[in-house]
Design an enzyme around this catalytic site. Structure first.
Site, PDB file in Angstrom:
ATOM      1  N   LEU A 127      36.116  62.118 -11.159  1.00 28.81           N
ATOM      2  CA  LEU A 127      37.805  61.907 -12.032  1.00 28.81           C
ATOM      3  C   LEU A 127      37.797  61.382 -13.098  1.00 28.81           C
ATOM      4  O   LEU A 127      36.503  60.984 -13.650  1.00 28.81           O
ATOM      5  CB  LEU A 127      38.473  59.990 -10.980  1.00 28.81           C
ATOM      6  N   GLU A 158      29.406  60.521 -11.534  1.00 26.52           N
ATOM      7  CA  GLU A 158      29.640  59.756 -11.530  1.00 26.52           C
ATOM      8  C   GLU A 158      29.400  58.643 -10.745  1.00 26.52           C
ATOM      9  O   GLU A 158      28.407  58.658  -9.621  1.00 26.52           O
ATOM     10  CB  GLU A 158      31.675  59.591 -12.119  1.00 26.52           C
ATOM     11  N   TYR A 176      46.158  57.448  -4.613  1.00 25.66           N
ATOM     12  CA  TYR A 176      46.026  55.290  -5.031  1.00 25.66           C
ATOM     13  C   TYR A 176      46.182  56.291  -6.411  1.00 25.66           C
ATOM     14  O   TYR A 176      45.082  56.590  -7.829  1.00 25.66           O
ATOM     15  CB  TYR A 176      45.169  54.774  -4.136  1.00 25.66           C
ATOM     16  N   LYS A 188      42.875  61.196  -7.669  1.00 25.61           N
ATOM     17  CA  LYS A 188      42.399  59.847  -6.863  1.00 25.61           C
ATOM     18  C   LYS A 188      42.816  60.559  -5.660  1.00 25.61           C
ATOM     19  O   LYS A 188      44.090  59.591  -4.887  1.00 25.61           O
ATOM     20  CB  LYS A 188      43.280  59.419  -7.950  1.00 25.61           C
TER      21      LYS A 188
HETATM   22  N1  PDD Z   1      37.641  54.104  -9.017  1.00 31.91           N
HETATM   23  N2  PDD Z   1      35.590  57.291 -10.889  1.00 31.91           N
HETATM   24  C1  PDD Z   1      35.350  57.095  -9.028  1.00 31.91           C
HETATM   25  C2  PDD Z   1      35.216  57.524  -8.616  1.00 31.91           C
HETATM   26  C3  PDD Z   1      36.263  55.919  -9.669  1.00 31.91           C
HETATM   27  O1  PDD Z   1      37.036  55.617  -8.122  1.00 31.91           O
HETATM   28  C4  PDD Z   1      37.048  55.178 -10.888  1.00 31.91           C
HETATM   29  C5  PDD Z   1      37.868  54.058 -10.434  1.00 31.91           C
HETATM   30  C6  PDD Z   1      36.854  55.548 -12.283  1.00 31.91           C
HETATM   31  C7  PDD Z   1      36.950  54.571 -13.074  1.00 31.91           C
HETATM   32  O2  PDD Z   1      38.698  55.256 -13.440  1.00 31.91           O
HETATM   33  P1  PDD Z   1      39.161  54.246 -14.503  1.00 31.91           P
HETATM   34  O3  PDD Z   1      38.408  53.942 -15.110  1.00 31.91           O
HETATM   35  O4  PDD Z   1      40.413  55.265 -14.226  1.00 31.91           O
HETATM   36  O5  PDD Z   1      39.051  53.254 -13.231  1.00 31.91           O
HETATM   37  C8  PDD Z   1      35.973  56.711 -11.900  1.00 31.91           C
HETATM   38  C9  PDD Z   1      38.994  51.970  -8.881  1.00 31.91           C
HETATM   39  C10 PDD Z   1      38.407  51.166  -9.560  1.00 31.91           C
HETATM   40  C11 PDD Z   1      38.496  52.071  -7.541  1.00 31.91           C
HETATM   41  O6  PDD Z   1      38.791  53.115  -6.797  1.00 31.91           O
HETATM   42  O7  PDD Z   1      38.894  51.030  -6.837  1.00 31.91           O
END
Ligand code: PDD
Length: 280
Positions: A204, A180, A33, A147
């Site tokens: 991620l 993270e 996703y 993801k």
């Molecule tokens: N998640 N790390 C994890 C585990 C995440 O799920 C996300 C983002 C990030 C930040 O990634 P980005 O800057 O590309 O949004 C880091 C989304 C927002 C979610 O799962 O809802």
């Protein structure tokens, strides 16, 4: 205005959107996703999100006929239809609906779902005063750079954080380094140097993380990508997290331990001001 969904070729109100009970996303978590957002009705960093989506699809060997151009057109169409000024856009691809089996089914088309709903911003006091996080053992798999929709460890950690009155959960690896958060990447600032864990299979590669790194480089703010132990994080001058929904959010407390003076720091605030200019 209602939130909208797109499922395999059709738009509908989100409450009407359905997928098969045999969908492999539903039964096996066999999918990937992306979460994007719009600023003033415009999709932000759509190219970077789609590049990451295609990397995730390749990593799980999901055969498909999507093109970046086609998906981008579809996302734009969804955003136009929904007409929210600031929207949260979710896109999910699963290996499709088939009789339940662990191995890949043959002759099945992927399921593509997109939803668009109004953006829920973090509360203003979170930005002004900073947020608290709790730590959680990082028990996730060895491909956190993908993801994947398999989010159970993140779900449990996020819920633990919420129950403790915290904004996020911060994962700690078995070697004592921070990886993270459940939905965001982590940064700290020490003596004016911004530090974040390097990209690896343990985190991620966040799009916001990349944007913050690029902004720091452009504005000559010293930045290093290196491992951070929990002990180093607790002793930092500033800590902040980054993500599509959080943007850049100051962290002022980790497990009841105050970071520095317990207030959002100047480097975090400067980076956030630069970020707002960048997305505006
Ligand atoms: N998640 N790390 C994890 C585990 C995440 O799920 C996300 C983002 C990030 C930040 O990634 P980005 O800057 O590309 O949004 C880091 C989304 C927002 C979610 O799962 O809802």
């Amino acid at each position: 205005m209602p939130a909208i969904a797109y499922v395999n070729g059709k738009f509908c109100p989100i409450e009407k959107a359905v997928v098969s009970v045999e969908d492999r996303g539903f039964q096996l978590g066999d999918g990937v996703y992306e979460v994007l957002r719009t600023y003033h009705g415009r999709l932000h960093a759509v190219g970077a999100h789609l590049r990451r989506l295609f990397r995730s699809l390749d990593a799980i060997e999901l055969k498909h006929r999507f093109t970046a151009g086609g998906l981008e057109r579809l996302l734009r169409q969804a955003v136009r239809r929904a007409r929210f000024k600031d929207a949260l856009v979710y896109l999910q691809v699963t290996r499709g609906a088939a009789k339940r089996m662990k191995e890949f089914p043959q002759g099945v088309s992927p399921t593509l779902v997109i939803t668009v709903r109004p953006m829920e911003l973090p509360p203003p006091e979170a930005r002004q005063r900073g947020v608290r996080v709790i730590t959680a053992k990082d028990v996730r798999w060895l491909h956190c750079d993908v993801k994947s929709i398999c989010q159970l460890p993140n779900v449990l950690a996020a819920n633990k954080a919420k129950a403790a009155g915290c904004y996020e959960a911060l994962f700690i690896a078995s070697d004592g380094t921070v990886t993270e958060c459940a939905s965001a990447n982590i940064f700290m600032v020490n003596n004016g140097v911004v530090i974040t864990p390097p990209k690896s299979a343990n985190i991620l590669g966040g799009i916001t993380r990349e944007e913050v790194i690029a902004l720091a480089r452009r504005h000559r703010i010293p930045l290093r990508e290196r491992h951070i132990t929990l002990r180093q994080l607790l002793a930092a001058d500033e800590v902040f997290l980054t993500g599509t929904t959080a943007e850049i959010l100051p962290v002022v407390c980790v497990d009841n331990h105050r970071i520095a003076d317990g207030k959002p720091g100047p480097v975090t605030q400067r980076l956030y001001a630069l970020f707002l200019r960048h997305v505006g």
